[in-house]
Design a protein around this motif. Sequence first.
Motif, PDB file in Angstrom:
ATOM      1  N   LEU A   1     -17.583  14.627  50.327  1.00 30.22           N
ATOM      2  CA  LEU A   1     -17.188  15.500  49.225  1.00 30.22           C
ATOM      3  C   LEU A   1     -15.956  14.965  48.514  1.00 30.22           C
ATOM      4  O   LEU A   1     -15.719  15.274  47.344  1.00 30.22           O
ATOM      5  CB  LEU A   1     -16.911  16.915  49.741  1.00 30.22           C
ATOM      6  N   MET A   2     -15.168  14.178  49.211  1.00 26.58           N
ATOM      7  CA  MET A   2     -13.955  13.620  48.620  1.00 26.58           C
ATOM      8  C   MET A   2     -14.198  12.281  47.924  1.00 26.58           C
ATOM      9  O   MET A   2     -13.274  11.678  47.391  1.00 26.58           O
ATOM     10  CB  MET A   2     -12.858  13.491  49.669  1.00 26.58           C
ATOM     11  N   ASP A   3     -15.438  11.841  47.891  1.00 24.77           N
ATOM     12  CA  ASP A   3     -15.782  10.637  47.133  1.00 24.77           C
ATOM     13  C   ASP A   3     -15.711  10.967  45.647  1.00 24.77           C
ATOM     14  O   ASP A   3     -16.425  11.842  45.154  1.00 24.77           O
ATOM     15  CB  ASP A   3     -17.196  10.184  47.507  1.00 24.77           C
ATOM     16  N   MET A   4     -14.830  10.299  44.930  1.00 25.44           N
ATOM     17  CA  MET A   4     -14.648  10.576  43.508  1.00 25.44           C
ATOM     18  C   MET A   4     -15.162   9.435  42.625  1.00 25.44           C
ATOM     19  O   MET A   4     -14.751   9.280  41.471  1.00 25.44           O
ATOM     20  CB  MET A   4     -13.176  10.865  43.215  1.00 25.44           C
ATOM     21  N   THR A   5     -16.086   8.666  43.150  1.00 27.26           N
ATOM     22  CA  THR A   5     -16.676   7.578  42.380  1.00 27.26           C
ATOM     23  C   THR A   5     -17.274   8.121  41.083  1.00 27.26           C
ATOM     24  O   THR A   5     -18.040   9.091  41.099  1.00 27.26           O
ATOM     25  CB  THR A   5     -17.772   6.866  43.192  1.00 27.26           C
ATOM     26  N   GLY A   6     -16.912   7.520  39.978  1.00 26.67           N
ATOM     27  CA  GLY A   6     -17.424   7.956  38.681  1.00 26.67           C
ATOM     28  C   GLY A   6     -16.579   9.016  38.003  1.00 26.67           C
ATOM     29  O   GLY A   6     -16.779   9.300  36.818  1.00 26.67           O
TER      30      GLY A   6
ATOM     31  N   ALA B   1      -2.116   8.444  41.692  1.00 25.43           N
ATOM     32  CA  ALA B   1      -3.047   7.500  41.082  1.00 25.43           C
ATOM     33  C   ALA B   1      -3.700   6.619  42.141  1.00 25.43           C
ATOM     34  O   ALA B   1      -4.909   6.341  42.089  1.00 25.43           O
ATOM     35  CB  ALA B   1      -2.318   6.647  40.043  1.00 25.43           C
ATOM     36  N   HIS B   2      -2.918   6.182  43.129  1.00 28.29           N
ATOM     37  CA  HIS B   2      -3.462   5.388  44.233  1.00 28.29           C
ATOM     38  C   HIS B   2      -4.504   6.185  45.017  1.00 28.29           C
ATOM     39  O   HIS B   2      -5.578   5.655  45.352  1.00 28.29           O
ATOM     40  CB  HIS B   2      -2.342   4.952  45.179  1.00 28.29           C
ATOM     41  N   ARG B   3      -4.190   7.437  45.320  1.00 24.49           N
ATOM     42  CA  ARG B   3      -5.120   8.232  46.120  1.00 24.49           C
ATOM     43  C   ARG B   3      -6.436   8.461  45.382  1.00 24.49           C
ATOM     44  O   ARG B   3      -7.525   8.367  45.965  1.00 24.49           O
ATOM     45  CB  ARG B   3      -4.483   9.576  46.490  1.00 24.49           C
ATOM     46  N   LEU B   4      -6.364   8.774  44.085  1.00 25.87           N
ATOM     47  CA  LEU B   4      -7.587   9.021  43.309  1.00 25.87           C
ATOM     48  C   LEU B   4      -8.409   7.741  43.182  1.00 25.87           C
ATOM     49  O   LEU B   4      -9.633   7.748  43.326  1.00 25.87           O
ATOM     50  CB  LEU B   4      -7.233   9.581  41.935  1.00 25.87           C
ATOM     51  N   ALA B   5      -7.727   6.631  42.905  1.00 21.79           N
ATOM     52  CA  ALA B   5      -8.428   5.350  42.802  1.00 21.79           C
ATOM     53  C   ALA B   5      -9.032   4.952  44.145  1.00 21.79           C
ATOM     54  O   ALA B   5     -10.143   4.403  44.201  1.00 21.79           O
ATOM     55  CB  ALA B   5      -7.470   4.268  42.322  1.00 21.79           C
ATOM     56  N   GLY B   6      -8.319   5.238  45.228  1.00 18.81           N
ATOM     57  CA  GLY B   6      -8.830   4.933  46.557  1.00 18.81           C
ATOM     58  C   GLY B   6     -10.091   5.701  46.898  1.00 18.81           C
ATOM     59  O   GLY B   6     -10.883   5.279  47.749  1.00 18.81           O
ATOM     60  N   LEU B   7     -10.300   6.820  46.210  1.00 19.44           N
ATOM     61  CA  LEU B   7     -11.519   7.608  46.394  1.00 19.44           C
ATOM     62  C   LEU B   7     -12.607   7.207  45.401  1.00 19.44           C
ATOM     63  O   LEU B   7     -13.683   7.805  45.382  1.00 19.44           O
ATOM     64  CB  LEU B   7     -11.208   9.102  46.245  1.00 19.44           C
ATOM     65  N   GLY B   8     -12.304   6.209  44.573  1.00 21.59           N
ATOM     66  CA  GLY B   8     -13.317   5.679  43.666  1.00 21.59           C
ATOM     67  C   GLY B   8     -13.176   6.058  42.212  1.00 21.59           C
ATOM     68  O   GLY B   8     -13.984   5.649  41.379  1.00 21.59           O
ATOM     69  N   ALA B   9     -12.166   6.852  41.870  1.00 13.31           N
ATOM     70  CA  ALA B   9     -12.028   7.333  40.501  1.00 13.31           C
ATOM     71  C   ALA B   9     -11.494   6.269  39.562  1.00 13.31           C
ATOM     72  O   ALA B   9     -10.744   5.375  39.967  1.00 13.31           O
ATOM     73  CB  ALA B   9     -11.098   8.551  40.469  1.00 13.31           C
ATOM     74  N   THR B  10     -11.867   6.373  38.289  1.00 10.27           N
ATOM     75  CA  THR B  10     -11.218   5.639  37.222  1.00 10.27           C
ATOM     76  C   THR B  10      -9.949   6.398  36.862  1.00 10.27           C
ATOM     77  O   THR B  10      -9.970   7.631  36.786  1.00 10.27           O
ATOM     78  CB  THR B  10     -12.129   5.543  35.985  1.00 10.27           C
TER      79      THR B  10
ATOM     80  N   SER C   1      -2.158  -2.413  37.514  1.00 11.10           N
ATOM     81  CA  SER C   1      -2.575  -3.691  38.101  1.00 11.10           C
ATOM     82  C   SER C   1      -2.564  -3.629  39.621  1.00 11.10           C
ATOM     83  O   SER C   1      -3.475  -4.126  40.294  1.00 11.10           O
ATOM     84  CB  SER C   1      -1.643  -4.812  37.621  1.00 11.10           C
ATOM     85  N   GLU C   2      -1.531  -3.007  40.166  1.00  9.38           N
ATOM     86  CA  GLU C   2      -1.402  -2.856  41.619  1.00  9.38           C
ATOM     87  C   GLU C   2      -2.574  -2.056  42.184  1.00  9.38           C
ATOM     88  O   GLU C   2      -3.147  -2.404  43.221  1.00  9.38           O
ATOM     89  CB  GLU C   2      -0.085  -2.144  41.910  1.00  9.38           C
ATOM     90  N   ILE C   3      -2.929  -0.985  41.485  1.00  9.05           N
ATOM     91  CA  ILE C   3      -4.017  -0.111  41.949  1.00  9.05           C
ATOM     92  C   ILE C   3      -5.366  -0.808  41.866  1.00  9.05           C
ATOM     93  O   ILE C   3      -6.188  -0.741  42.796  1.00  9.05           O
ATOM     94  CB  ILE C   3      -4.011   1.197  41.129  1.00  9.05           C
ATOM     95  N   THR C   4      -5.618  -1.502  40.753  1.00 10.44           N
ATOM     96  CA  THR C   4      -6.888  -2.219  40.601  1.00 10.44           C
ATOM     97  C   THR C   4      -7.044  -3.293  41.661  1.00 10.44           C
ATOM     98  O   THR C   4      -8.120  -3.475  42.248  1.00 10.44           O
ATOM     99  CB  THR C   4      -6.983  -2.847  39.200  1.00 10.44           C
ATOM    100  N   GLU C   5      -5.952  -4.002  41.935  1.00  7.15           N
ATOM    101  CA  GLU C   5      -6.002  -5.057  42.949  1.00  7.15           C
ATOM    102  C   GLU C   5      -6.270  -4.478  44.336  1.00  7.15           C
ATOM    103  O   GLU C   5      -7.027  -5.052  45.129  1.00  7.15           O
ATOM    104  CB  GLU C   5      -4.680  -5.828  42.956  1.00  7.15           C
ATOM    105  N   ARG C   6      -5.664  -3.343  44.633  1.00  6.18           N
ATOM    106  CA  ARG C   6      -5.821  -2.765  45.973  1.00  6.18           C
ATOM    107  C   ARG C   6      -7.171  -2.089  46.173  1.00  6.18           C
ATOM    108  O   ARG C   6      -7.803  -2.236  47.222  1.00  6.18           O
ATOM    109  CB  ARG C   6      -4.701  -1.755  46.237  1.00  6.18           C
ATOM    110  N   TRP C   7      -7.625  -1.343  45.162  1.00  3.41           N
ATOM    111  CA  TRP C   7      -8.804  -0.505  45.354  1.00  3.41           C
ATOM    112  C   TRP C   7     -10.046  -0.985  44.610  1.00  3.41           C
ATOM    113  O   TRP C   7     -11.140  -0.471  44.840  1.00  3.41           O
ATOM    114  CB  TRP C   7      -8.496   0.934  44.932  1.00  3.41           C
TER     115      TRP C   7
END
Length: 282
Positions: free
Chosen positions: A27-32, A50-59, A75-81
């Motif tokens: 349920l916490m998958d935020m892909t898309g 922002a890191h947490r949301l991106a880590g769950l797949g969000a733009t 850039s940091e977030i894109t590289e990590r997640w």
Amino acid sequence: MTDVDILKEVGFDRAPHGIAVKKVSELMDMTGKRTIVTGAGGPGLGRAIAHRLAGLGATVVLADRNLDGAKGAASEITERWGTKTFAVECDVTDWDDAHRFIANSNDLMGGIDVLVNNVGAGEMRAFKDQDRAGIDNTIALGFVDTVYCSRAVLDYMIPQKSGHIINIAAGAGRSLSPRGAVYGAAKAGVIQFTRNLAYEVGKLGVRVNGVSPGIMLHAELREVLANHSTEWDYKWRMDRIDLDRVSIPEEVANVVAFVASDAGSYLSGVTINADGGVAAMG
């Protein structure tokens, strides 16, 4: 009236029955999901969210007055997640700029599912020592920005009949805070705004909730504590925390992520305390 009619009347047919067979992690998958976080260019809570949301797949659109900071965080977030991010410069305390940046974010992502109103700085000084500029700035950053961005994003969320606004409040909005007369009032306004707006737009498909942090330390605040411990009244503040420690921004960001995801689907109008348990005084 038949049983079927009654169930329809109470909205049982509109409940998310599919979640019953899913794990909470699913349920916490935020892909898309298309998300915005304001004030995400600094080292604190905005970036952590922002890191947490991106880590769950969000733009994620990272919005900040400091465009270089927002770009660095993106850039940091894109590289990590490995997720898509955008950095947008904006002054969310300006009505026109708030509307411009929300429109730009909608164009960049093809829609907006989640807005996190994170900007919330302000002066913590004795009221008798504050001047007009400091008062105006605290109200603008602590309350007005949340109202402006929320109003702007509704132009996109209401037509699509979906969306989620999450407002970052503060413990000062609910309890006594030395030197926090104006800041506390601004954050109390955020909490009440959250409750009232949730009631107004919930039936239009838009949810509104809040998260209220306690004392968080990141690199800049560690420096403040080290050099200005007397002015900061940290001993008085620590005595009020159940867990007897400060938090890091990521702990509060965890709560924001839960609220933003489908795991928090039946939350509306609440402002959740993520403050380690602060005793109310006054």
